[in-house]
Motif scaffolding. Structure first.
Motif, PDB file in Angstrom:
ATOM      1  N   VAL A   1      75.975   2.802  70.296  1.00  0.00           N
ATOM      2  CA  VAL A   1      77.285   3.445  70.199  1.00  0.00           C
ATOM      3  C   VAL A   1      78.227   2.750  71.174  1.00  0.00           C
ATOM      4  O   VAL A   1      77.881   2.556  72.348  1.00  0.00           O
ATOM      5  CB  VAL A   1      77.198   4.954  70.509  1.00  0.00           C
ATOM      6  N   ILE A   2      79.409   2.377  70.691  1.00  0.00           N
ATOM      7  CA  ILE A   2      80.412   1.697  71.507  1.00  0.00           C
ATOM      8  C   ILE A   2      81.668   2.538  71.549  1.00  0.00           C
ATOM      9  O   ILE A   2      82.114   3.066  70.521  1.00  0.00           O
ATOM     10  CB  ILE A   2      80.745   0.310  70.918  1.00  0.00           C
ATOM     11  N   TRP A   3      82.266   2.656  72.736  1.00  0.00           N
ATOM     12  CA  TRP A   3      83.526   3.390  72.910  1.00  0.00           C
ATOM     13  C   TRP A   3      84.523   2.486  73.632  1.00  0.00           C
ATOM     14  O   TRP A   3      84.185   1.893  74.668  1.00  0.00           O
ATOM     15  CB  TRP A   3      83.300   4.659  73.740  1.00  0.00           C
ATOM     16  N   GLY A   4      85.747   2.378  73.101  1.00  0.00           N
ATOM     17  CA  GLY A   4      86.759   1.590  73.805  1.00  0.00           C
ATOM     18  C   GLY A   4      87.942   1.268  72.926  1.00  0.00           C
ATOM     19  O   GLY A   4      87.906   1.424  71.699  1.00  0.00           O
ATOM     20  N   GLY A   5      89.043   0.813  73.564  1.00  0.00           N
ATOM     21  CA  GLY A   5      90.257   0.435  72.854  1.00  0.00           C
ATOM     22  C   GLY A   5      90.536  -1.044  72.957  1.00  0.00           C
ATOM     23  O   GLY A   5      89.672  -1.835  73.337  1.00  0.00           O
TER      24      GLY A   5
END
Length: 482
Positions: A378-382
């Motif tokens: 799972v990857i989270w970021g902008g």
């Protein structure tokens, strides 16, 4: 068959559609898979997937893209010195002549501003997390935080395009398309690359379908957008007046025509179209089953929060991402729009954090309790971060932050990455990376590595040149690998 042979080279597309009686109904199905114009591509691209170069740590990816550039300074990158020096001018020695956007380049004053929200340390890792994220604070020991991301792009469109395709210019294949091209699908009834969109607040920066496009790869590898409502995938259902049997007959005859043309032209894109039509037919059954959350137990829906029952929300899409991953979809891209806070940041980021925090933590916990976090990443970021100075007028409880490509925070959780660590560091004012910088191409190279792919070997020849996701750059971020 003889009848088909006589007409293979004489039927125009319009004639064929009208003579089959399907007309615009058949054309509508084609919009699911892209235009029918054929493009040059290598025949080898439609053979078996290229496969891995070494043993993968990750079977599938869920990429929670926070579109707009969430402020790391309000969420994950705690800077007490910045809070202490609130209102002072950003020193020239820190900025070092770096460019600003047109929105702040003309400001006579660029006062530094610390977050108005409190931070506390959480978990055995002691990770600093904002009070805006109480649920994510509870899973910090499962998270690999990267605080030293940086990029060259300073505006939204090129920055998002860079993250998703490896180039700031449109036209390249997206990450999911590269993964589909290299690794294929483990579920013949669903695409290898699925896309979900959620709206965080009105007026958010748009995202474009080219962000999940196949670029110059065969169209079989483009992302398929799943939508809220009764038609999750547009034009998937049979057109009015056409039965399932009729659709099957139409596809069988269309396939025979395409195969005849393919045998003469050798154009691999024709085979891609056949595969897409067949996938669309199978998806008529698989998609409704996947999108149905009515059988989820109450304790699961409660974990994701009340918005999970509202189709199209971030919470609902997080649950759908888990369901798609259960069905062995290789790459799931979720875009959550609304993070572009140039003004009124304290209020707007609070709303965005509330919509994102609980479902994100629930997704990690849900995967973990099912034993799926062991082979899911799972990857989270902008696309970039926000400045440590205020855009516009600074007041005691209101400020904004401009785009900031020099440093920002992303995190990963799951297969192949270390748990409960913070990698990289920014300076005491949160303006520059001072330890272990991670470039966008480094992130992409590492992501492919976790899937068992050497980013330098996953290439596609187009217009006389071999292209890859990381262009001619990228190195593994070995410090985060487990």
């Amino acid at each position: 068959m003889d009848h088909l042979c006589q007409h293979t080279n004489r039927y125009s597309r319009r004639e064929f559609l009208s003579k089959t009686g399907l007309g615009l109904g058949g054309l509508a199905l084609s919009s699911l898979i892209g235009p029918l114009d054929l493009q040059a591509s290598s025949m080898e691209a439609l053979n078996d997937p290229l496969g891995t170069h070494f043993s993968p740590k990750v079977k599938r990816v869920i990429y929670l893209f926070q579109s707009g550039g969430p402020s790391q300074l309000e969420l994950f990158d705690y800077k007490p010195e910045l809070i202490k020096r609130n209102g002072e001018q950003l020193p020239d020695s820190v900025r070092q002549g770096q460019r600003l956007t047109g929105m702040t380049a003309g400001q006579k004053s660029i006062p530094m501003v610390g977050s108005v929200y409190d931070f506390q340390q959480h978990g055995a890792s002691g990770a600093w997390v904002s009070e805006l994220l109480p649920h994510i604070a509870g899973i910090t020991d499962d998270i690999c935080m990267i605080k030293s991301m940086f990029t060259e792009a300073i505006n939204h469109d090129p920055a998002i395009t860079f993250f998703q395709t490896g180039s700031q210019q449109p036209g390249r294949p997206s990450i999911g398309s590269w993964v589909s091209y290299g690794l294929g699908s483990e579920n013949e009834n669903l695409p290898a690359f699925c896309v979900l969109l959620s709206q965080g607040k009105q007026g958010a920066q748009p995202v474009y379908s080219r962000l999940w496009g196949n670029g110059f790869l065969p169209s079989l590898h483009q992302g398929v957008q799943f939508r809220s409502g009764k038609d999750p995938v547009l034009y998937l259902n049979d057109p009015p007046g056409i039965s399932g049997t009729g659709r099957r007959n139409f596809l069988d005859h269309l396939q025979r025509l395409y195969e005849l043309e393919s045998s003469q032209s050798g154009d691999a894109e024709i085979d891609a179209k056949i595969a897409q039509y067949e996938m669309a037919y199978r998806m008529q059954t698989s998609v409704p089953e996947t999108m149905d959350i009515s059988n989820e137990p109450a304790y699961i829906t409660d974990m994701y929060g009340p918005e999970v029952l509202q189709p199209g929300t971030y919470a609902a899409n997080c649950l759908l991402a888990r369901k798609l991953s259960e069905n062995d979809v290789k790459f799931i891209q979720l875009y959550h729009k609304g993070w572009d806070q140039h003004g009124n940041l304290p209020n707007d980021i609070k709303k965005m954090a509330q919509s994102m925090d609980r479902p994100t933590a629930a997704l990690i916990r849900d995967l973990k309790q099912r034993g799926m976090l062991e082979d899911t990443l799972v990857i989270w970021g902008g696309e970039f971060g926000r400045t440590s100075y205020s855009q516009g007028r600074l007041s005691a409880d209101n400020y904004g932050r401009d785009h900031h490509p020099n440093c920002f925070t992303m995190w990963m959780a799951g297969a192949g990455v270390k748990k409960g660590i913070s990698y990289g560091e920014t300076d005491e004012l949160g303006y520059n990376v001072v330890r272990d910088p991670v470039h966008v191409h480094d992130f992409q190279a590492t992501l492919l590595h976790l899937l068992g792919v050497d980013h330098e070997k996953l290439t596609f020849k187009h217009q006389g040149r071999r292209y890859r996701l990381t262009d001619v750059h990228g190195k593994l971020v070995k410090g985060i690998l487990s």
